[in-house]
Motif scaffolding. Structure first.
Motif, PDB file in Angstrom:
ATOM      1  N   ILE A  53       0.856  -1.178   0.000  1.00  0.00           N
ATOM      2  CA  ILE A  53       0.000   0.000   0.000  1.00  0.00           C
ATOM      3  C   ILE A  53       0.895   1.232   0.000  1.00  0.00           C
ATOM      4  N   HIS A  54       0.770   2.055  -1.018  1.00  0.00           N
ATOM      5  CA  HIS A  54       1.560   3.285  -1.148  1.00  0.00           C
ATOM      6  C   HIS A  54       3.059   3.023  -0.991  1.00  0.00           C
ATOM      7  N   GLU A  55       3.549   1.999  -1.687  1.00  0.00           N
ATOM      8  CA  GLU A  55       4.973   1.634  -1.689  1.00  0.00           C
ATOM      9  C   GLU A  55       5.487   1.153  -0.338  1.00  0.00           C
ATOM     10  N   HIS A  56       4.602   0.770   0.583  1.00  0.00           N
ATOM     11  CA  HIS A  56       4.997   0.184   1.858  1.00  0.00           C
ATOM     12  C   HIS A  56       4.447  -1.230   1.923  1.00  0.00           C
ATOM     13  N   ILE A  57       5.195  -2.132   2.539  1.00  0.00           N
ATOM     14  CA  ILE A  57       4.793  -3.529   2.630  1.00  0.00           C
ATOM     15  C   ILE A  57       4.153  -3.784   3.992  1.00  0.00           C
ATOM     16  N   LEU A  69       3.021  -3.129   9.614  1.00  0.00           N
ATOM     17  CA  LEU A  69       4.111  -2.690   8.756  1.00  0.00           C
ATOM     18  C   LEU A  69       5.257  -3.680   8.890  1.00  0.00           C
ATOM     19  N   ASN A  70       5.981  -3.913   7.808  1.00  0.00           N
ATOM     20  CA  ASN A  70       6.993  -4.969   7.838  1.00  0.00           C
ATOM     21  C   ASN A  70       8.097  -4.716   8.858  1.00  0.00           C
TER      22      ASN A  70
END
Length: 85
Positions: A53-57, A69-70
Motif C-alpha cells: 500500500i503506497h509503496e509500503h509492505i 508494517l513490515n
C-alpha cells in the motif's frame, strides 16, 4: 554525520526486507508483530498475506482488519532469544 545517517538507513532497509523474505520461505515460518505497548501477534502464511500500500509492505491478517508494517515484525524461532523493539 551524513555517512552515519546513510549507513543507518541502509541497515534499516536491509533489515526490514529480511522479514518479508523469511515470511515467504515457508508456511511454517512465523513472525512476531508488535500491536501495542505490551501486545504481540503471531503472523504466518496460514493466517496472513502480504499487501503493498503506497509503496509500503504490510502483513494483513486474513480474518481481521489488522495491518502490520513490515518493520514492526521480527522473525520468531524456537530458540531462546530476546525480543527487542
Amino acid at each position: 554525520m551524513r555517512l552515519l545517517i546513510i549507513f543507518s538507513l541502509l541497515f534499516t532497509v536491509t533489515y526490514a526486507f529480511d522479514v518479508v523474505s523469511y515470511f515467504k520461505e515457508s508456511p511454517e515460518n512465523k513472525l512476531l508483530c508488535h500491536i501495542g505497548q505490551y501486545s504481540f501477534k503471531m503472523v504466518s502464511q496460514k493466517n496472513a498475506k502480504i499487501e503493498k500500500i503506497h509503496e509500503h509492505i504490510y502483513f494483513k491478517l486474513n480474518n481481521e482488519n489488522l495491518y502490520f508494517l513490515n518493520n514492526a515484525c521480527q522473525t520468531f524461532k524456537a530458540e531462546k532469544e530476546g525480543v527487542i523493539f
